[in-house]
Motif scaffolding. Structure first.
Motif, mmCIF file in Angstrom:
data_model
loop_
_atom_site.group_PDB
_atom_site.id
_atom_site.type_symbol
_atom_site.label_atom_id
_atom_site.label_comp_id
_atom_site.label_asym_id
_atom_site.label_seq_id
_atom_site.Cartn_x
_atom_site.Cartn_y
_atom_site.Cartn_z
ATOM 1 N N LEU A 171 89.529 -8.414 -8.360
ATOM 2 C CA LEU A 171 89.251 -8.943 -9.702
ATOM 3 C C LEU A 171 90.288 -9.987 -10.111
ATOM 4 C CD1 LEU A 171 88.193 -5.718 -11.660
ATOM 5 C CD2 LEU A 171 86.728 -7.616 -10.976
ATOM 6 N N ALA A 172 91.571 -9.725 -9.797
ATOM 7 C CA ALA A 172 92.626 -10.662 -10.173
ATOM 8 C C ALA A 172 92.473 -11.989 -9.434
ATOM 9 C CB ALA A 172 93.986 -10.044 -9.870
ATOM 10 N N SER A 173 92.069 -11.924 -8.163
ATOM 11 C CA SER A 173 91.864 -13.156 -7.394
ATOM 12 C C SER A 173 90.704 -13.971 -7.952
ATOM 13 C CB SER A 173 91.600 -12.812 -5.920
ATOM 14 O OG SER A 173 92.709 -12.143 -5.358
ATOM 15 N N SER A 174 89.653 -13.280 -8.397
ATOM 16 C CA SER A 174 88.503 -14.001 -8.966
ATOM 17 C C SER A 174 88.860 -14.686 -10.278
ATOM 18 C CB SER A 174 87.344 -13.026 -9.189
ATOM 19 O OG SER A 174 87.672 -12.075 -10.201
ATOM 20 N N ARG A 175 89.800 -14.099 -11.004
ATOM 21 C CA ARG A 175 90.227 -14.689 -12.277
ATOM 22 C C ARG A 175 91.473 -15.577 -12.117
ATOM 23 N NH1 ARG A 175 88.285 -11.840 -16.794
ATOM 24 N NH2 ARG A 175 89.417 -13.434 -17.985
ATOM 25 N N LYS A 176 92.008 -15.648 -10.880
ATOM 26 C CA LYS A 176 93.202 -16.440 -10.589
ATOM 27 C C LYS A 176 94.375 -16.085 -11.517
ATOM 28 C CE LYS A 176 90.560 -20.324 -8.711
ATOM 29 N NZ LYS A 176 90.258 -21.780 -8.787
ATOM 30 N N LEU A 177 94.710 -14.806 -11.496
ATOM 31 C CA LEU A 177 95.815 -14.294 -12.314
ATOM 32 C C LEU A 177 97.002 -13.992 -11.396
ATOM 33 C CD1 LEU A 177 93.751 -11.827 -14.536
ATOM 34 C CD2 LEU A 177 94.528 -14.119 -15.147
ATOM 35 N N PRO A 178 97.980 -14.904 -11.303
ATOM 36 C CA PRO A 178 99.060 -14.737 -10.319
ATOM 37 C C PRO A 178 99.882 -13.457 -10.495
ATOM 38 C CG PRO A 178 99.577 -16.498 -11.880
ATOM 39 C CD PRO A 178 98.133 -16.129 -12.103
ATOM 40 N N LEU A 212 106.322 -15.075 -6.817
ATOM 41 C CA LEU A 212 107.437 -14.777 -7.724
ATOM 42 C C LEU A 212 107.962 -16.012 -8.462
ATOM 43 C CD1 LEU A 212 109.488 -12.122 -5.711
ATOM 44 C CD2 LEU A 212 108.126 -11.747 -7.770
ATOM 45 N N PRO A 213 108.164 -17.159 -7.795
ATOM 46 C CA PRO A 213 108.642 -18.337 -8.543
ATOM 47 C C PRO A 213 107.695 -18.775 -9.644
ATOM 48 C CG PRO A 213 108.913 -18.648 -6.178
ATOM 49 C CD PRO A 213 108.064 -17.430 -6.351
ATOM 50 N N THR A 214 106.382 -18.611 -9.410
ATOM 51 C CA THR A 214 105.387 -18.995 -10.416
ATOM 52 C C THR A 214 105.475 -18.089 -11.638
ATOM 53 O OG1 THR A 214 103.908 -19.762 -8.660
ATOM 54 C CG2 THR A 214 102.931 -19.367 -10.834
ATOM 55 N N ILE A 215 105.689 -16.804 -11.375
ATOM 56 C CA ILE A 215 105.723 -15.825 -12.476
ATOM 57 C C ILE A 215 107.050 -15.918 -13.232
ATOM 58 C CG2 ILE A 215 105.644 -13.359 -13.016
ATOM 59 C CD1 ILE A 215 103.916 -13.076 -10.430
ATOM 60 N N GLY A 216 108.160 -16.056 -12.516
ATOM 61 C CA GLY A 216 109.465 -16.219 -13.158
ATOM 62 C C GLY A 216 109.949 -14.999 -13.913
ATOM 63 N N SER A 217 109.769 -13.807 -13.324
ATOM 64 C CA SER A 217 110.200 -12.570 -13.989
ATOM 65 C C SER A 217 111.258 -11.870 -13.144
ATOM 66 C CB SER A 217 109.006 -11.626 -14.195
ATOM 67 O OG SER A 217 109.433 -10.357 -14.628
ATOM 68 N N LEU A 218 112.442 -11.673 -13.730
ATOM 69 C CA LEU A 218 113.504 -10.956 -13.021
ATOM 70 C C LEU A 218 113.101 -9.514 -12.713
ATOM 71 C CD1 LEU A 218 116.672 -12.147 -14.966
ATOM 72 C CD2 LEU A 218 115.988 -12.817 -12.672
ATOM 73 N N PHE A 219 112.308 -8.947 -13.596
ATOM 74 C CA PHE A 219 111.876 -7.565 -13.408
ATOM 75 C C PHE A 219 111.083 -7.424 -12.112
ATOM 76 C CE2 PHE A 219 108.439 -4.416 -13.933
ATOM 77 C CZ PHE A 219 109.207 -3.279 -14.027
ATOM 78 N N TYR A 220 110.104 -8.311 -11.879
ATOM 79 C CA TYR A 220 109.295 -8.224 -10.664
ATOM 80 C C TYR A 220 110.131 -8.548 -9.428
ATOM 81 C CZ TYR A 220 105.082 -7.737 -13.509
ATOM 82 O OH TYR A 220 104.123 -7.284 -14.377
#
Length: 469
Positions: A171-178, A212-220
């Motif tokens: 589902l995430a790939s179909s919606r392109k949610l990184p 990860l660089p696209t999201i930019g979250s230290l937590f992940y």
């Protein structure tokens, strides 16, 4: 992330109504928590909550408590995260918004799972899944699949974990949610690692790391480093495990203290742009430090010398005082001894004078024998110590031998006054003649009294016994 923080920080400085200001605080707190600045995010969130409670804005209150859940999850305070997750769910129910309730159920379910209450967690996820399916809510379905998968992997149900995570990934790939794609890939990789399918797990991890660089979250970044550590350890690749663990702790520290992270970044920039100036400043600082070290050492040496001098002077004065006190005590003892000796001698002299008068009376041929006998009796009574004289004697004796009388009476409480007086005189090494003169009795009576005293004390050597008290 930083652009969002800057935008809402600037926006917060403008003029707004209390509700508008609270909403901006919530948005800013969310991005701050994503960036790892937990302290400021918490402060802004609680400030917003106080305002929102006054206006009973339940949807905004839900979002505020979700902020707190995320903050305390980042800080590993799972009990607090669960507590605020329950508050968020309560306000979502009060809002009547089914989508909001669905998201709140997920958040609370995640808190239960992180506190290892797996069965109750999966129950709330099932409620959320039914609600999302009924509304065909794809975004929430993705979250539910991935969150459920994260609980199942902790529960050890790895095949079910992969099934739920793959549904979320599709589902995430179909919606392109990184972000959701990254999460799904990481969860599948973790489950495959537990199943010892390391090569497949590595493919999914690489997919997650690429995002990860696209999201930019230290937590992940931190969580993926932890999962990678476990992946390397299971293969006995301890070199890689060490590197991943080192990265994890570095990121964990940065999340816990964002202020230090910013300071380190600023120092790094300054180091690169002004390296020569810093080297010069460091050299000057070292020279200054050395100069101060020499001055400080000299000053410390002077202080030590002065301290030693003062200490020795104090010890010398103290010793002089002790010597003076010792001399004074010896002088007082000598004086008391002399006074007692003089006292005894004066009594002996008095009694000798009385004996002389008595002998002269015996030689006189008095007409009235009765008057002569009475005068002789008065002279015999004059031989004995009066109460005042005994009190004076006792005062001087106790100066010389403190507490002697009290200790003797505690050991032999049945002593008579005469025996007690006699014991004191024996302690002073008085002769039998001195004791007879002071007590106004004969030498024979002294022997008898000494015998009775020895029997009461129950010792052979009365002198040694009394000297030891």
């Amino acid at each position: 992330m930083q652009d969002s923080v800057n935008f809402y920080t600037l926006k917060l400085k403008g003029q707004h109504s209390p509700l508008e200001r609270a909403e901006i605080q919530i948005q800013l707190a969310w991005f701050l928590s994503e960036r790892g600045d937990s302290k400021q995010a918490t402060r802004l969130t609680f400030s917003a909550i106080e305002t929102l409670k006054k206006y009973q804005d339940y949807k905004k209150l839900y979002q505020a408590y979700i902020n707190l859940v995320q903050i305390f999850q980042f800080e590993h305070s799972l009990t607090k995260a669960l507590q605020y997750g329950k508050f968020a769910l309560n306000y979502a129910v009060l809002s009547g918004d089914s989508s909001l309730i669905c998201r709140a159920q997920q958040s609370y379910a995640m808190g239960l799972g992180e506190n290892r209450q797996f069965d109750e967690s999966l129950t709330y996820f099932d409620l959320a899944l039914r609600s999302a399916n009924a509304r065909r809510d794809t975004v929430n379905l993705i979250r539910i699949y991935l969150n459920t998968a994260s609980i199942l992997v902790e529960q050890g149900k790895y095949q079910q974990t992969i099934q739920f995570a793959e549904r979320g990934l599709t589902l995430a790939s179909s919606r392109k949610l990184p972000e959701q794609i990254m999460r799904a890939a990481a969860i599948i990789g973790a489950a495959l690692t537990r199943l010892n399918r390391f090569s497949e797990a590595d493919d999914y991890f690489r997919q997650a790391e690429a995002l990860l660089p696209t999201i930019g979250s230290l937590f992940y970044n931190r969580e993926l480093a932890l999962i990678r550590t476990q992946w390397a350890e299971k293969q006995a690749n301890y070199r890689a495990a060490y590197q991943y663990q080192k990265t994890y702790f570095s990121l964990d520290t940065l999340l816990a203290n964002q202020a230090n992270r910013q300071k380190i970044s600023e120092l790094e920039v300054r180091f690169k742009t002004r390296e020569n100036e810093q080297i010069k400043a460091r050299l000057e600082q070292e020279l200054t430090y050395q100069r101060w070290l020499i001055v400080g050492g000299a000053f410390l040496l002077v202080l030590i010398i002065v301290a030693i001098y003062l200490q020795r002077k104090q010890l010398r004065n103290h010793n002089q005082l002790l010597v003076a006190r010792e001399k004074m005590a010896m002088l007082q003892l000598e004086t008391a001894t002399e006074q007692l000796t003089f006292f005894a001698d004066s009594v002996v002299q008095k009694n000798a004078f009385i004996d002389q008068i008595s002998n002269e009376l015996d030689q006189l041929k008095l007409k009235e024998i009765q008057d002569s006998d009475e005068l002789v009796e008065q002279l015999n009574r004059a031989r004995m110590l009066t109460h005042t004289q005994w009190d004076d004697f006792r005062v001087k004796f106790e100066q010389l031998h403190p507490e002697f009388i009290d200790r003797l009476l505690r050991q032999v409480p049945s002593l008579t006054d005469t025996e007690l007086k006699m014991a004191c005189m024996i302690r002073l090494h008085f002769s039998a003649g001195q004791m007879a003169a002071m007590l106004g009795i004969s030498a024979e009576s002294i022997k008898k009294n000494r015998y009775r005293l020895r029997k009461k004390i129950d010792v052979e050597d009365v002198n040694s016994y009394l000297s030891a008290i």
